[in-house]
Motif scaffolding. Structure first.
Motif, PDB file in Angstrom:
ATOM      1  N   UNK A 141       3.852  -6.632  -5.188  1.00 18.37           N
ATOM      2  CA  UNK A 141       2.497  -7.179  -5.092  1.00 18.37           C
ATOM      3  C   UNK A 141       2.002  -7.139  -3.643  1.00 18.37           C
ATOM      4  N   UNK A 142       2.893  -7.486  -2.721  1.00 21.15           N
ATOM      5  CA  UNK A 142       2.532  -7.460  -1.300  1.00 21.15           C
ATOM      6  C   UNK A 142       2.217  -6.028  -0.860  1.00 21.15           C
ATOM      7  N   UNK A 143       2.977  -5.065  -1.371  1.00 20.28           N
ATOM      8  CA  UNK A 143       2.718  -3.653  -1.061  1.00 20.28           C
ATOM      9  C   UNK A 143       1.328  -3.238  -1.521  1.00 20.28           C
ATOM     10  N   UNK A 144       0.927  -3.722  -2.686  1.00 20.99           N
ATOM     11  CA  UNK A 144      -0.394  -3.384  -3.222  1.00 20.99           C
ATOM     12  C   UNK A 144      -1.486  -3.995  -2.342  1.00 20.99           C
ATOM     13  N   UNK A 145      -1.310  -5.255  -1.945  1.00 17.60           N
ATOM     14  CA  UNK A 145      -2.288  -5.902  -1.061  1.00 17.60           C
ATOM     15  C   UNK A 145      -2.369  -5.141   0.259  1.00 17.60           C
ATOM     16  N   UNK A 146      -1.214  -4.741   0.775  1.00 15.70           N
ATOM     17  CA  UNK A 146      -1.143  -3.966   2.012  1.00 15.70           C
ATOM     18  C   UNK A 146      -1.928  -2.654   1.867  1.00 15.70           C
ATOM     19  N   UNK A 147      -1.734  -1.984   0.738  1.00 15.46           N
ATOM     20  CA  UNK A 147      -2.431  -0.714   0.480  1.00 15.46           C
ATOM     21  C   UNK A 147      -3.944  -0.928   0.371  1.00 15.46           C
ATOM     22  N   UNK A 148      -4.346  -2.041  -0.244  1.00 14.74           N
ATOM     23  CA  UNK A 148      -5.775  -2.360  -0.348  1.00 14.74           C
ATOM     24  C   UNK A 148      -6.364  -2.578   1.048  1.00 14.74           C
ATOM     25  N   UNK A 149      -5.598  -3.225   1.913  1.00 16.11           N
ATOM     26  CA  UNK A 149      -6.056  -3.437   3.290  1.00 16.11           C
ATOM     27  C   UNK A 149      -6.149  -2.114   4.032  1.00 16.11           C
ATOM     28  N   UNK A 150      -5.181  -1.211   3.776  1.00 12.43           N
ATOM     29  CA  UNK A 150      -5.214   0.120   4.393  1.00 12.43           C
ATOM     30  C   UNK A 150      -6.505   0.853   4.043  1.00 12.43           C
ATOM     31  N   UNK A 151      -6.971   0.634   2.811  1.00  9.69           N
ATOM     32  CA  UNK A 151      -8.186   1.317   2.346  1.00  9.69           C
ATOM     33  C   UNK A 151      -9.450   0.522   2.669  1.00  9.69           C
ATOM     34  N   UNK A 152      -9.265  -0.588   3.415  1.00  6.28           N
ATOM     35  CA  UNK A 152     -10.385  -1.433   3.807  1.00  6.28           C
ATOM     36  C   UNK A 152     -11.093  -2.044   2.596  1.00  6.28           C
ATOM     37  N   UNK A 197       9.095  -4.333 -12.383  1.00  9.63           N
ATOM     38  CA  UNK A 197       9.879  -5.217 -11.505  1.00  9.63           C
ATOM     39  C   UNK A 197      10.286  -6.463 -12.275  1.00  9.63           C
ATOM     40  N   UNK A 198      11.494  -6.439 -12.786  1.00  7.92           N
ATOM     41  CA  UNK A 198      11.983  -7.552 -13.608  1.00  7.92           C
ATOM     42  C   UNK A 198      12.349  -8.764 -12.755  1.00  7.92           C
ATOM     43  N   UNK A 199      12.771  -8.513 -11.522  1.00 13.40           N
ATOM     44  CA  UNK A 199      13.187  -9.625 -10.658  1.00 13.40           C
ATOM     45  C   UNK A 199      12.007 -10.109  -9.832  1.00 13.40           C
ATOM     46  N   UNK A 200      11.903 -11.417  -9.689  1.00 13.25           N
ATOM     47  CA  UNK A 200      10.763 -12.026  -9.013  1.00 13.25           C
ATOM     48  C   UNK A 200      10.626 -11.534  -7.573  1.00 13.25           C
ATOM     49  N   UNK A 201      11.734 -11.445  -6.847  1.00 15.59           N
ATOM     50  CA  UNK A 201      11.671 -11.011  -5.442  1.00 15.59           C
ATOM     51  C   UNK A 201      11.106  -9.594  -5.355  1.00 15.59           C
ATOM     52  N   UNK A 202      11.550  -8.751  -6.264  1.00 13.00           N
ATOM     53  CA  UNK A 202      11.094  -7.361  -6.315  1.00 13.00           C
ATOM     54  C   UNK A 202       9.599  -7.306  -6.673  1.00 13.00           C
ATOM     55  N   UNK A 203       9.184  -8.170  -7.595  1.00 15.17           N
ATOM     56  CA  UNK A 203       7.781  -8.217  -8.004  1.00 15.17           C
ATOM     57  C   UNK A 203       6.895  -8.681  -6.845  1.00 15.17           C
ATOM     58  N   UNK A 204       7.328  -9.734  -6.147  1.00 13.29           N
ATOM     59  CA  UNK A 204       6.558 -10.243  -4.996  1.00 13.29           C
ATOM     60  C   UNK A 204       6.380  -9.142  -3.952  1.00 13.29           C
ATOM     61  N   UNK A 205       7.453  -8.398  -3.719  1.00  6.60           N
ATOM     62  CA  UNK A 205       7.426  -7.311  -2.744  1.00  6.60           C
ATOM     63  C   UNK A 205       6.420  -6.231  -3.174  1.00  6.60           C
ATOM     64  N   UNK A 243       2.126  -9.632   5.254  1.00  7.05           N
ATOM     65  CA  UNK A 243       0.927  -9.165   4.551  1.00  7.05           C
ATOM     66  C   UNK A 243      -0.138 -10.267   4.546  1.00  7.05           C
ATOM     67  N   UNK A 244       0.297 -11.508   4.353  1.00  9.99           N
ATOM     68  CA  UNK A 244      -0.655 -12.624   4.392  1.00  9.99           C
ATOM     69  C   UNK A 244      -1.312 -12.718   5.770  1.00  9.99           C
ATOM     70  N   UNK A 245      -0.505 -12.575   6.808  1.00  6.47           N
ATOM     71  CA  UNK A 245      -1.052 -12.629   8.172  1.00  6.47           C
ATOM     72  C   UNK A 245      -2.063 -11.509   8.382  1.00  6.47           C
ATOM     73  N   UNK A 246      -1.699 -10.329   7.895  1.00  2.82           N
ATOM     74  CA  UNK A 246      -2.585  -9.175   8.038  1.00  2.82           C
ATOM     75  C   UNK A 246      -3.915  -9.426   7.310  1.00  2.82           C
ATOM     76  N   UNK A 247      -3.812 -10.030   6.128  1.00  7.21           N
ATOM     77  CA  UNK A 247      -5.018 -10.335   5.347  1.00  7.21           C
ATOM     78  C   UNK A 247      -5.885 -11.351   6.076  1.00  7.21           C
ATOM     79  N   UNK A 248      -5.250 -12.400   6.587  1.00  4.86           N
ATOM     80  CA  UNK A 248      -5.983 -13.443   7.305  1.00  4.86           C
ATOM     81  C   UNK A 248      -6.667 -12.849   8.540  1.00  4.86           C
ATOM     82  N   UNK A 281       7.893   4.476 -13.863  1.00  2.00           N
ATOM     83  CA  UNK A 281       7.141   5.256 -12.873  1.00  2.00           C
ATOM     84  C   UNK A 281       7.783   5.116 -11.496  1.00  2.00           C
ATOM     85  N   UNK A 282       7.793   6.189 -10.709  1.00  2.00           N
ATOM     86  CA  UNK A 282       8.273   6.053  -9.335  1.00  2.00           C
ATOM     87  C   UNK A 282       7.399   5.037  -8.568  1.00  2.00           C
ATOM     88  N   UNK A 283       8.015   4.378  -7.587  1.00  2.00           N
ATOM     89  CA  UNK A 283       7.324   3.317  -6.850  1.00  2.00           C
ATOM     90  C   UNK A 283       5.958   3.743  -6.288  1.00  2.00           C
TER      91      UNK A 283
END
Length: 103
Positions: free
Chosen positions: A43-54, A33-41, A75-80, A4-6
């Motif tokens: 996951x952070x994008x998803x958390x960011x999007x959840x914050x965007x939607x409040x 996302x087979x690579x851990x760095x890519x997966x972390x990124x 993203x962690x700072x934004x969440x905090x 699927x596209x990103x």
């Protein structure tokens, strides 16, 4: 399998998180996302999007599951910051503790 596209991956994972289906969101992201760095990124994008939607409760839950060394600090700072502005959230100190202990 098909990749699927990103933006679609993110949208699907956000929908799963919104519904409380975190394992399903994890599967979607891990599949793409087979690579851990890519997966972390991703996951952070998803958390960011959840914050965007409040969607703070979902963002906190996702972070509790996914925050590990290598997770985006911005993203962690934004969440905090977001949690800090909601006085009804008791999980802020727990979240910071978890991330600190793992990081």
């Amino acid at each position: 399998g098909a990749v699927l596209p990103v933006p679609l991956q993110r949208e699907l994972a956000v929908k799963f998180c919104r519904a409380g289906w975190f394992p399903e969101a994890e599967i979607v992201l891990a599949y793409h996302h087979r690579h851990l760095a890519s997966l972390r990124e991703a996951q952070a994008d998803v958390v960011d999007a959840l914050l965007d939607e409040d969607l703070l409760p979902a963002a906190v839950q996702a972070c509790m599951r996914w925050a590990r060394p290598g997770f985006c600090l911005e993203v962690l700072r934004r969440l905090v910051d977001a949690v800090g502005s909601h006085t009804d959230f008791g999980s802020l100190s727990e979240l910071v503790y978890v991330v600190h202990e793992r990081g």
